[in-house]
Design an enzyme around this catalytic site. Sequence first.
Site, PDB file in Angstrom:
ATOM      1  N   GLU A 159      -5.570  -5.197  10.343  1.00 41.71           N
ATOM      2  CA  GLU A 159      -4.569  -4.152  10.574  1.00 41.71           C
ATOM      3  C   GLU A 159      -4.896  -3.427  11.881  1.00 41.71           C
ATOM      4  OE1 GLU A 159      -2.532  -2.871   6.684  1.00 41.71           O
ATOM      5  OE2 GLU A 159      -4.336  -1.689   6.888  1.00 41.71           O
ATOM      6  N   SER A 176       3.164  -2.086  10.418  1.00 43.28           N
ATOM      7  CA  SER A 176       4.606  -2.140  10.684  1.00 43.28           C
ATOM      8  C   SER A 176       5.213  -3.513  10.395  1.00 43.28           C
ATOM      9  CB  SER A 176       4.912  -1.691  12.117  1.00 43.28           C
ATOM     10  OG  SER A 176       4.517  -0.341  12.295  1.00 43.28           O
ATOM     11  N   HIS A 234      -9.659   0.789   4.603  1.00 46.90           N
ATOM     12  CA  HIS A 234      -8.405   1.023   5.325  1.00 46.90           C
ATOM     13  C   HIS A 234      -8.675   1.982   6.487  1.00 46.90           C
ATOM     14  CE1 HIS A 234      -4.397   2.463   6.271  1.00 46.90           C
ATOM     15  NE2 HIS A 234      -3.949   1.344   5.703  1.00 46.90           N
ATOM     16  N   LYS A 294       0.121   4.270  -0.387  1.00 46.78           N
ATOM     17  CA  LYS A 294      -0.533   5.468   0.184  1.00 46.78           C
ATOM     18  C   LYS A 294      -0.264   6.678  -0.723  1.00 46.78           C
ATOM     19  CE  LYS A 294      -0.350   3.271   4.650  1.00 46.78           C
ATOM     20  NZ  LYS A 294      -0.333   3.376   6.109  1.00 46.78           N
ATOM     21  N   GLU A 337      -7.207   4.465   7.577  1.00 43.38           N
ATOM     22  CA  GLU A 337      -7.058   5.898   7.267  1.00 43.38           C
ATOM     23  C   GLU A 337      -8.303   6.430   6.564  1.00 43.38           C
ATOM     24  OE1 GLU A 337      -3.245   5.549   5.290  1.00 43.38           O
ATOM     25  OE2 GLU A 337      -2.378   4.949   7.210  1.00 43.38           O
ATOM     26  N   ASN A 391       0.861  -1.182   0.000  1.00 48.49           N
ATOM     27  CA  ASN A 391       0.000   0.000   0.000  1.00 48.49           C
ATOM     28  C   ASN A 391       0.901   1.236   0.000  1.00 48.49           C
ATOM     29  OD1 ASN A 391      -1.836   2.013   0.492  1.00 48.49           O
ATOM     30  ND2 ASN A 391      -2.403   1.317   2.553  1.00 48.49           N
ATOM     31  N   GLY A 450       4.847   1.324   4.750  1.00 47.69           N
ATOM     32  CA  GLY A 450       6.184   1.916   4.641  1.00 47.69           C
ATOM     33  C   GLY A 450       7.219   1.015   3.976  1.00 47.69           C
ATOM     34  N   GLY A 501       2.099   2.278  10.774  1.00 43.97           N
ATOM     35  CA  GLY A 501       3.017   3.405  10.649  1.00 43.97           C
ATOM     36  C   GLY A 501       3.673   3.815  11.962  1.00 43.97           C
TER      37      GLY A 501
END
Length: 257
Positions: free
Chosen positions: A174, A220, A102, A11, A104, A9, A242, A180
């Site tokens: 998640e 993570s 997600h 982002k 976010e 992902n 990330g 993150g």
Amino acid sequence: MRKQMVAGNWKMNLGLAEAKTLATEVCQALREAGLPGGENGPQVVFFPPHPFLTTVVEAIGKTPGVSAGAQNCHQEKKGAFTGEVSAGMVRTCGGTHVLVGHSERRAYFGEDENLLAAKIRQVLDEGLTPVYCCGEVLQERDGGRHFEVIASQLGNGLFWLDRDELARTVIAYEPVWAIGTGRTASPEQAQEVHAFIRQRIEASYGEDTARNMTILYGGSCNAGNARELFARPDVDGGLIGGASLKAGDFVQIIRSF
Ligand code: PGA
């Protein structure tokens, strides 16, 4: 046999040239390593920002087992929704998957499960695979309410699907407190929730469906901890944020089964 998967992902990161390079480098490394390709290899999916999808699809070319998708889509088929992207558009750009729900999107865009269910309808109607994200925030984990929260996210967001439709869906667990933050769920914590998700599927759809569902862990997950996480019996791969932005790290994660 259920499919293993590693998804990246991206982002709202990278520029067009970087996106193209990242996809190209990952695909090249996988081809050189003879991965993933075969029946038993993991499926790899990139989730670039919308404007990069076509370029990433082209960069993937015919690399076996690798495809791309969208991080979001709109809940309607078409129309006057300025700035939005439909599932059909994702499909015609060569996308195969769409992330739905997600954390976010839930937190910053107020997406609730009614809306997410409508998005899943669109994704499935276009013949694409929804990757439905669920997971608790830290307060819910600390209050011991994570199972309850996840059960409700699954029930409202997903369990109205018929059996065939659910079987075409991927679930990503998640925990929001791990996204993150550098704070990963332990392999035991991940396994516990993944087993719980599989039990909930079994209770509503039966053992066969539950056994064959792909359930990813996200939060993570990186080249250093992927192997331990993926070794758990109910963890079928990862949704990587990330660490999916560096070709070397992402390839190492893909090789962690
Ligand atoms: P992270 O993100 O790997 O950077 O924690 C995961 C995700 O948000 O899907």
